[in-house]
Design an enzyme around this catalytic site. Structure first.
Site, PDB file in Angstrom:
ATOM      1  N   ILE A   1       4.290  -6.264 -10.053  1.00  0.00           N
ATOM      2  CA  ILE A   1       4.954  -4.900 -10.370  1.00  0.00           C
ATOM      3  C   ILE A   1       6.458  -4.570  -9.656  1.00  0.00           C
ATOM      4  O   ILE A   1       7.355  -4.288  -9.912  1.00  0.00           O
ATOM      5  CB  ILE A   1       4.299  -3.835  -9.724  1.00  0.00           C
ATOM      6  CG1 ILE A   1       2.927  -3.872 -10.533  1.00  0.00           C
ATOM      7  CG2 ILE A   1       4.757  -2.202 -10.367  1.00  0.00           C
ATOM      8  CD1 ILE A   1       1.825  -2.530 -10.353  1.00  0.00           C
ATOM      9  N   THR A   2       6.613  -5.471  -8.513  1.00  0.00           N
ATOM     10  CA  THR A   2       7.964  -5.233  -7.848  1.00  0.00           C
ATOM     11  C   THR A   2       9.066  -5.603  -8.750  1.00  0.00           C
ATOM     12  O   THR A   2       9.039  -6.603  -9.264  1.00  0.00           O
ATOM     13  CB  THR A   2       7.745  -6.308  -6.614  1.00  0.00           C
ATOM     14  OG1 THR A   2       6.678  -5.954  -5.572  1.00  0.00           O
ATOM     15  CG2 THR A   2       8.929  -6.433  -5.716  1.00  0.00           C
TER      16      THR A   2
ATOM     17  N   HIS B   1      12.872  -5.836 -18.083  1.00  0.00           N
ATOM     18  CA  HIS B   1      12.475  -4.520 -17.466  1.00  0.00           C
ATOM     19  C   HIS B   1      13.751  -3.911 -16.804  1.00  0.00           C
ATOM     20  O   HIS B   1      13.966  -3.535 -15.545  1.00  0.00           O
ATOM     21  CB  HIS B   1      11.346  -4.457 -16.627  1.00  0.00           C
ATOM     22  CG  HIS B   1      10.901  -3.084 -15.995  1.00  0.00           C
ATOM     23  ND1 HIS B   1      10.680  -2.053 -17.066  1.00  0.00           N
ATOM     24  CD2 HIS B   1      10.653  -2.817 -14.646  1.00  0.00           C
ATOM     25  CE1 HIS B   1      10.242  -1.076 -15.980  1.00  0.00           C
ATOM     26  NE2 HIS B   1      10.286  -1.397 -14.893  1.00  0.00           N
TER      27      HIS B   1
ATOM     28  N   ILE C   1       2.590   2.922  -5.274  1.00  0.00           N
ATOM     29  CA  ILE C   1       2.101   2.418  -6.396  1.00  0.00           C
ATOM     30  C   ILE C   1       0.653   1.923  -5.942  1.00  0.00           C
ATOM     31  O   ILE C   1      -0.384   1.996  -6.615  1.00  0.00           O
ATOM     32  CB  ILE C   1       2.989   1.484  -7.076  1.00  0.00           C
ATOM     33  CG1 ILE C   1       4.086   1.996  -7.778  1.00  0.00           C
ATOM     34  CG2 ILE C   1       2.082   0.894  -8.286  1.00  0.00           C
ATOM     35  CD1 ILE C   1       4.922   1.234  -8.236  1.00  0.00           C
TER      36      ILE C   1
ATOM     37  N   ASP D   1      -0.988  -4.223   3.362  1.00  0.00           N
ATOM     38  CA  ASP D   1       0.688  -3.950   3.687  1.00  0.00           C
ATOM     39  C   ASP D   1       0.941  -4.410   5.250  1.00  0.00           C
ATOM     40  O   ASP D   1       0.036  -4.767   5.850  1.00  0.00           O
ATOM     41  CB  ASP D   1       0.726  -2.367   3.640  1.00  0.00           C
ATOM     42  CG  ASP D   1       2.002  -1.946   3.562  1.00  0.00           C
ATOM     43  OD1 ASP D   1       2.415  -1.528   2.071  1.00  0.00           O
ATOM     44  OD2 ASP D   1       3.004  -2.340   4.327  1.00  0.00           O
TER      45      ASP D   1
ATOM     46  N   ALA E   1       0.715  -1.180  -0.143  1.00  0.00           N
ATOM     47  CA  ALA E   1      -0.159   0.002  -0.001  1.00  0.00           C
ATOM     48  C   ALA E   1       0.723   1.260  -0.008  1.00  0.00           C
ATOM     49  O   ALA E   1       0.528   2.198   0.663  1.00  0.00           O
ATOM     50  CB  ALA E   1      -0.884  -0.052   0.978  1.00  0.00           C
TER      51      ALA E   1
HETATM   52  N1  APR Z   1       3.947  -7.614   2.556  1.00  0.00           N
HETATM   53  C1  APR Z   1       3.192  -6.581   2.268  1.00  0.00           C
HETATM   54  N2  APR Z   1       3.807  -5.310   2.124  1.00  0.00           N
HETATM   55  C2  APR Z   1       5.098  -5.036   2.031  1.00  0.00           C
HETATM   56  C3  APR Z   1       5.819  -6.075   2.787  1.00  0.00           C
HETATM   57  C4  APR Z   1       5.414  -7.480   2.813  1.00  0.00           C
HETATM   58  N3  APR Z   1       6.093  -8.517   3.250  1.00  0.00           N
HETATM   59  N4  APR Z   1       7.311  -5.801   2.667  1.00  0.00           N
HETATM   60  C5  APR Z   1       7.082  -4.487   2.430  1.00  0.00           C
HETATM   61  N5  APR Z   1       5.747  -3.954   2.020  1.00  0.00           N
HETATM   62  C6  APR Z   1       5.235  -2.949   1.722  1.00  0.00           C
HETATM   63  C7  APR Z   1       5.951  -1.686   2.241  1.00  0.00           C
HETATM   64  O1  APR Z   1       5.424  -1.377   3.544  1.00  0.00           O
HETATM   65  C8  APR Z   1       5.671  -0.273   1.381  1.00  0.00           C
HETATM   66  O2  APR Z   1       4.349   0.175   1.879  1.00  0.00           O
HETATM   67  O3  APR Z   1       5.531  -2.650   0.309  1.00  0.00           O
HETATM   68  C9  APR Z   1       5.161  -1.211   0.100  1.00  0.00           C
HETATM   69  C10 APR Z   1       5.975  -0.555  -1.053  1.00  0.00           C
HETATM   70  O4  APR Z   1       5.953   0.720  -1.208  1.00  0.00           O
HETATM   71  P1  APR Z   1       6.800   1.815  -1.725  1.00  0.00           P
HETATM   72  O5  APR Z   1       8.036   1.660  -0.967  1.00  0.00           O
HETATM   73  O6  APR Z   1       6.117   3.196  -1.664  1.00  0.00           O
HETATM   74  O7  APR Z   1       7.267   1.553  -3.103  1.00  0.00           O
HETATM   75  P2  APR Z   1       6.123   1.661  -4.669  1.00  0.00           P
HETATM   76  O8  APR Z   1       6.925   3.049  -5.184  1.00  0.00           O
HETATM   77  O9  APR Z   1       5.082   1.581  -4.213  1.00  0.00           O
HETATM   78  O10 APR Z   1       7.036   0.740  -5.556  1.00  0.00           O
HETATM   79  C11 APR Z   1       6.820  -0.846  -5.222  1.00  0.00           C
HETATM   80  O11 APR Z   1       7.258  -1.395  -7.458  1.00  0.00           O
HETATM   81  O12 APR Z   1       8.065  -0.437  -9.246  1.00  0.00           O
HETATM   82  C12 APR Z   1       8.258  -1.340  -8.207  1.00  0.00           C
HETATM   83  O13 APR Z   1      10.695  -0.838  -7.841  1.00  0.00           O
HETATM   84  C13 APR Z   1       9.417  -0.653  -7.399  1.00  0.00           C
HETATM   85  O14 APR Z   1       9.774  -2.723  -6.250  1.00  0.00           O
HETATM   86  C14 APR Z   1       9.267  -1.407  -6.243  1.00  0.00           C
HETATM   87  C15 APR Z   1       7.631  -1.696  -5.976  1.00  0.00           C
END
Ligand code: APR
Length: 313
Positions: free
Chosen positions: A119-120, A176, A14, A34, A11
């Site tokens: 997406i990760t 990618h 993205i 999240d 959450a």
């Molecule tokens: N389960 C659920 N959520 C998790 C976990 C988990 N085990 N570990 C981390 N998270 C959550 C974090 O708490 C955070 O809120 O994943 C979220 C990632 O959000 P952001 O750091 O804002 O990253 P974002 O810009 O959304 O990108 C996410 O997509 O494009 C790719 O490279 C980017 O790998 C990254 C991913």
């Protein structure tokens, strides 16, 4: 008819942007998951409270319990770390592999019928891992990269020519990473080949900017990576599935001989409909593009090798 259920795993930037897009388009009921306590609940409540203003009545729920994704039609996965300046997508491999293993098990156990969009980053390795961990068939596990990379290419071409992005058709294939393959030979503007409209040196520069477009945004933001355009790209893929659009979109798909590649995820055009990834579409490539795709795919193979080493350690 029951509304669709869309679960957003992660959450952060993205995930929250996708939740807002789903609500604005009334795509279905949204679960925002999240591990951070309170954050998905707070963002979900905030989005819900914009419902009376924007006129949507789908529900948006925040949670820290995987059980709440039960019955999802679609799961879109962004959980993990995003890049900071100086990092490549591949630098995220070790930490994000652990996170994707955990959430993949959660999806397998709680939403066994879902269409999963990953997406990760590093995307090609993470979508490979998601397929392995869930055991889902290849048509139900796909990676989001091509829609975004192609949109970036189209944006820069439209800027160059002073035309609407709607008039630019373009495709970016491969992994990618910085060796993704913008397919110049099939790019058209208003139906005319781009090679007749833009000089080769300018096209080289535009394609190089496309390859590095993610890094350009990381360098500007300094605290994270792009989120509006990745969110829009994934929602476009989810819509194609939920509305059975049979839309042809570039995405990281599991190949079994198409493009001469086997047993790996690579960005190629696919048809997305109610059956998920229903078909891989093989477009003609010139010799240079074919060679570039081989190079890009070999990088994906290396990345999956690194993933295997991380998982074994
Ligand atoms: N389960 C659920 N959520 C998790 C976990 C988990 N085990 N570990 C981390 N998270 C959550 C974090 O708490 C955070 O809120 O994943 C979220 C990632 O959000 P952001 O750091 O804002 O990253 P974002 O810009 O959304 O990108 C996410 O997509 O494009 C790719 O490279 C980017 O790998 C990254 C991913």
């Amino acid at each position: 008819m029951a509304r669709s259920k869309i679960s957003l795993i992660g959450a952060g930037n993205i995930g929250a942007t996708m939740a807002h897009l789903c609500a604005l388009r009334a795509l279905g009921d949204v679960v925002l998951y999240d591990i951070v306590e309170g954050m998905p609940q707070g963002k979900a409540l905030d989005i819900s409270e914009s419902g009376p203003i924007d006129g949507f009545d789908v529900t948006v729920t925040g949670t820290n319990a995987m059980a709440d994704i039960a019955g999802s039609d679609v799961c879109i996965v962004t959980s993990g770390l995003a890049r900071k300046p100086g990092m490549s997508r591949d630098d995220l491999l070790g930490i994000n592999a652990k996170i994707i293993s955990t959430v993949g098990q959660g999806i397998r156990d709680n939403a066994p019928g879902a269409f999963v969009i990953v997406i990760t980053n590093p995307l090609d390795a993470m979508v490979t891992l998601m397929k392995r961990v869930t055991g889902f068939p290849k048509n139900r596990v796909v990676g989001m990269a091509g829609v975004l990379d192609s949109a970036r290419y189209r944006t820069f071409l439209a800027l160059e020519l002073g035309v609407s992005v709607r008039s630019v058709e373009a495709l970016v294939l491969g992994g990618h990473g910085d060796d993704m393959v913008p397919v110049r030979s099939s790019c058209t503007v208003g139906g005319v080949s781009v090679e007749r409209l833009v000089k080769a040196e300018r096209l080289d520069a535009i394609e190089q900017r496309t390859r590095q477009a993610g890094g350009e945004i990381v360098a500007l933001l300094k605290t994270g990576s792009a989120f509006y355009s990745p969110a829009a790209a994934a929602i476009r893929m989810a819509e194609a599935f939920l509305y059975d659009r049979k839309e042809i979109l570039p995405a990281a798909a599991y190949l079994e001989g198409e493009y001469g590649l086997r047993d790996l995820y690579v960005g190629v055009p696919v048809r997305i409909g109610a059956g998920g990834v229903e078909q891989v579409i093989e477009v003609p490539l010139n010799e240079r593009e074919k060679q570039e795709l081989v190079v890009s795919a070999s990088h994906v193979t290396d990345l999956v090798g690194a993933l295997d080493r991380v998982l074994a350690s």
